[in-house]
Design an enzyme around this catalytic site. Structure first.
Site, PDB file in Angstrom:
ATOM      1  N   HIS A  65      44.728  51.535  37.871  1.00  0.00           N
ATOM      2  CA  HIS A  65      43.416  50.976  37.533  1.00  0.00           C
ATOM      3  C   HIS A  65      42.441  52.045  37.073  1.00  0.00           C
ATOM      4  CE1 HIS A  65      44.807  47.337  39.422  1.00  0.00           C
ATOM      5  NE2 HIS A  65      45.096  48.022  40.508  1.00  0.00           N
ATOM      6  N   THR A 204      33.559  48.188  43.520  1.00  0.00           N
ATOM      7  CA  THR A 204      33.607  47.411  42.268  1.00  0.00           C
ATOM      8  C   THR A 204      35.032  46.956  41.933  1.00  0.00           C
ATOM      9  OG1 THR A 204      33.884  49.362  40.849  1.00  0.00           O
ATOM     10  CG2 THR A 204      31.617  48.687  41.365  1.00  0.00           C
TER      11      THR A 204
HETATM   12  C1  SG4 Z   1      38.955  52.831  41.501  1.00  0.00           C
HETATM   13  O1  SG4 Z   1      40.016  51.912  41.335  1.00  0.00           O
HETATM   14  C2  SG4 Z   1      39.438  54.006  42.360  1.00  0.00           C
HETATM   15  O2  SG4 Z   1      40.596  54.576  41.817  1.00  0.00           O
HETATM   16  C3  SG4 Z   1      39.669  53.582  43.801  1.00  0.00           C
HETATM   17  O3  SG4 Z   1      40.002  54.737  44.569  1.00  0.00           O
HETATM   18  C4  SG4 Z   1      38.363  52.977  44.352  1.00  0.00           C
HETATM   19  O4  SG4 Z   1      38.556  52.536  45.693  1.00  0.00           O
HETATM   20  C5  SG4 Z   1      37.946  51.792  43.490  1.00  0.00           C
HETATM   21  O5  SG4 Z   1      37.804  52.209  42.134  1.00  0.00           O
HETATM   22  C6  SG4 Z   1      36.608  51.223  43.929  1.00  0.00           C
HETATM   23  O6  SG4 Z   1      35.635  52.252  44.020  1.00  0.00           O
HETATM   24  O7  SG4 Z   1      33.554  53.359  43.529  1.00  0.00           O
HETATM   25  N1  SG4 Z   1      34.392  51.759  41.804  1.00  0.00           N
HETATM   26  S1  SG4 Z   1      34.226  52.072  43.347  1.00  0.00           S
HETATM   27  O8  SG4 Z   1      33.534  50.973  43.969  1.00  0.00           O
HETATM   28  O9  SG4 Z   1      37.451  54.297  46.569  1.00  0.00           O
HETATM   29  C7  SG4 Z   1      38.047  53.262  46.707  1.00  0.00           C
HETATM   30  C8  SG4 Z   1      41.088  54.686  45.373  1.00  0.00           C
HETATM   31  O10 SG4 Z   1      41.812  53.721  45.436  1.00  0.00           O
HETATM   32  C9  SG4 Z   1      38.233  52.658  48.053  1.00  0.00           C
HETATM   33  C10 SG4 Z   1      41.360  55.915  46.153  1.00  0.00           C
HETATM   34 ZN    ZN Z   2      34.364  53.262  40.581  1.00  0.00          ZN
END
Ligand code: SG4
Ligand code: ZN
Length: 262
Positions: A65, A204
């Protein structure tokens, strides 16, 4: 099943509520922000402890993603954020990016009616919960620092050499550990002197937990078209390049957005 950003997909953004009910909540992110509409204006800078600590290693990962860099700091000297709207110290865990199909969209937040070319998210967790996984679904569990990018193709303007960084994680699910330091948070947080907007929102992506204190800098960083294009090389689970990965704007629902000046 996993989520996608494709509106025509059964697990596209409008249906993320099928994957996690939190995604249909009333305090979701991203939202539209306005730099001059804030009810409260505070003169309270963020503090970042050990910003220049060199991590033991960096883990580069393509999770299908986004492109993520996780910091592994020596135990006693973890980089942590406090001050501003934060009541505790938040440990810096990782950074990842959101981008779009072309140079003129890609950011998740909209600032003053403008969508920027990309957005970096520095994900931090409340130190009282001990780890990102534990903190993720806890009250005041996370704080995410958002930095917007605008295109600047003049020589030397771009802040991050994405070409080198993504090279070994083009395939979904791939990761590698790097012990030399071709990337540091200084590429993103260049100085503590930035103004920012803060509000209570969510992750998000599913599970969309509403546990995030958002801190979005109003001063955009620079990226060249070439560097931005490097992010679009990384592939999703189906082996297709991820051309965009930003979530549509969510309802603000009368949430307060506070302004902080340094
Ligand atoms: C992205 O998919 C990141 O790679 C995720 O990181 C992250 O989840 C997710 O976005 C949501 O983060 O700042 N956009 S956000 O709200 O950090 C988390 C991982 O999966 C839990 C490590
Ligand atoms: Zn993010």
């Amino acid at each position: 099943e996993t989520f996608s950003y494709d509106e025509s997909d059964p697990y596209g953004p409008q249906n993320w509520g099928r994957l996690s009910e939190h995604c249909d909540g009333s305090q979701q992110s991203p939202i539209s922000l306005y730099s001059n509409d804030s009810l409260e204006i505070y003169r309270r800078p963020l503090r970042i402890q050990h910003l220049d600590t060199i991590p033991n290693s960096l883990t580069f990962r393509n999770n299908g993603h986004s492109f993520t860099i996780t910091f592994n700091y020596p135990g006693s000297r973890v980089a942590a954020v406090s001050g501003g709207p934060l009541k505790n110290s938040y440990v810096i865990s990782q950074v990842h990016w959101h981008w779009g199909m072309n140079d003129y969209d890609g950011s998740e937040h909209i600032l003053d009616f403008r969508r920027y070319s990309a957005e970096a998210h520095i994900v931090t967790y409340n130190s009282k919960y001990g780890s990102l996984t534990n903190a993720m679904n806890q009250p005041k569990g996370l704080a995410v620092l958002g930095f917007l990018y605008e295109i600047d193709n003049s020589y030397g303007a771009s802040d991050i050499p994405f070409g080198f960084l993504v090279e070994n994680v083009i395939e979904s699910g791939s990761s590698y550990v790097e012990n030399s330091h071709l990337f540091s948070l200084r590429h993103i947080i260049q100085s503590m002197e930035f103004d920012y907007l803060s509000y209570k929102g969510s992750l998000t992506t599913p599970n969309c937990f509403e546990t995030v204190t958002w801190i979005v800098s109003t001063k955009p960083l620079k990226i060249s078209s070439h560097d931005l294009a490097q992010l679009r090389r990384i592939k999703d689970e189906k082996g297709k390049p991820i051309l965009m990965n930003y979530r549509p704007i969510q309802r603000t629902n009368y949430r307060d957005v506070d302004k902080y000046c340094s």
